[in-house]
Design a protein around this motif. Structure first.
Motif, PDB file in Angstrom:
ATOM      1  N   ASP A  94       0.864  -1.183   0.000  1.00 53.15           N
ATOM      2  CA  ASP A  94       0.000   0.000   0.000  1.00 53.15           C
ATOM      3  C   ASP A  94       0.899   1.229   0.000  1.00 53.15           C
ATOM      4  O   ASP A  94       1.849   1.307   0.784  1.00 53.15           O
ATOM      5  N   ASN A  96       0.254   3.972   1.136  1.00 54.87           N
ATOM      6  CA  ASN A  96       0.095   4.684   2.410  1.00 54.87           C
ATOM      7  C   ASN A  96       1.151   4.259   3.434  1.00 54.87           C
ATOM      8  O   ASN A  96       1.273   4.876   4.487  1.00 54.87           O
ATOM      9  N   GLU A  97       1.899   3.199   3.109  1.00 54.03           N
ATOM     10  CA  GLU A  97       2.952   2.730   4.013  1.00 54.03           C
ATOM     11  C   GLU A  97       4.204   3.610   3.960  1.00 54.03           C
ATOM     12  O   GLU A  97       5.075   3.499   4.813  1.00 54.03           O
ATOM     13  N   ARG A 106      10.287  10.194  -0.590  1.00 53.42           N
ATOM     14  CA  ARG A 106       9.412   9.142  -0.063  1.00 53.42           C
ATOM     15  C   ARG A 106      10.133   7.793  -0.041  1.00 53.42           C
ATOM     16  O   ARG A 106      10.877   7.448  -0.951  1.00 53.42           O
TER      17      ARG A 106
END
Length: 200
Positions: A94, A96-97, A106
């Motif tokens: 995901d 979102n991890e 990121r």
């Protein structure tokens, strides 16, 4: 002029070009590159794919990574460790991890990351600052990908590039790892003419 100097000059030129790209151009171009990859048999047949989490100005692969996860592929992205120039491949399920790492880049959360053995990767989608038709790649200068790809000799290698990043010749050194393909918003270039991909 020394090879390192030529690389440095080319890197500066390419960074300046990136800065001229608006968010709209980057977004549209990234979508086109993701579409190219989604319809590419090499990507379709890869069970384990290493992508990347784009820095500003690079083609974004987020849509592709989400699609790959939903399609049941094993997806991993780079995880920079404490040793400069060395990275691992961390599996994600995901987006979102991911968290903001060094310089706001990121990356998977190091405290929860599941490291994937590089020998399990089928396809590595590799960012770069410049590429040429022979598969030579100019990176950021720290050698992260060159060191990593040595550990994944079985993986197919595709450079991800804006068409404006393609140059007639990228300076090459013995330790530089060649790309077998370069994928842009316009086309997919087969850099290794010995490698003929047949759909299985």
């Amino acid at each position: 002029m020394l090879e390192a100097e030529v690389k440095s000059i080319l890197r500066r030129q390419m960074f300046l070009q990136r800065k001229t790209m608006s968010l709209e151009v980057v977004t549209a171009g990234s979508r086109t590159i993701c579409k190219q990859l989604l319809s590419w048999p090499v990507f379709q047949q890869a069970k384990t794919v290493m992508g990347y989490l784009a820095m500003p100005g690079e083609p974004y692969l987020d849509d592709l990574l989400i699609h790959a996860i939903e399609a049941g592929k094993t997806v991993c992205v780079p995880l920079m460790g404490s040793v400069y120039g060395v990275m691992e491949s961390a599996a994600i399920t995901d987006l979102n991890e991911v968290v903001a790492g060094r310089l706001g880049v990121r990356m998977p959360d190091p405290s929860r990351a599941r490291i994937l053995d590089p020998s399990l990767i089928d396809l590595v989608l590799t960012p770069g600052v410049a590429f040429d038709d022979s598969g030579n790649r100019l990176g950021m200068g720290a050698g992260y990908y060159d060191r990593f790809l040595i550990r994944a000799p079985q993986a197919l290698r595709a450079g991800i590039s804006w068409s404006r990043q393609l140059v007639s010749e990228v300076p090459w050194a013995e330790h530089d790892i060649l790309m077998q393909w370069v994928v842009t918003e316009d086309r997919i270039i087969n850099c290794d003419k010995r490698l003929v991909w047949t759909q299985q």
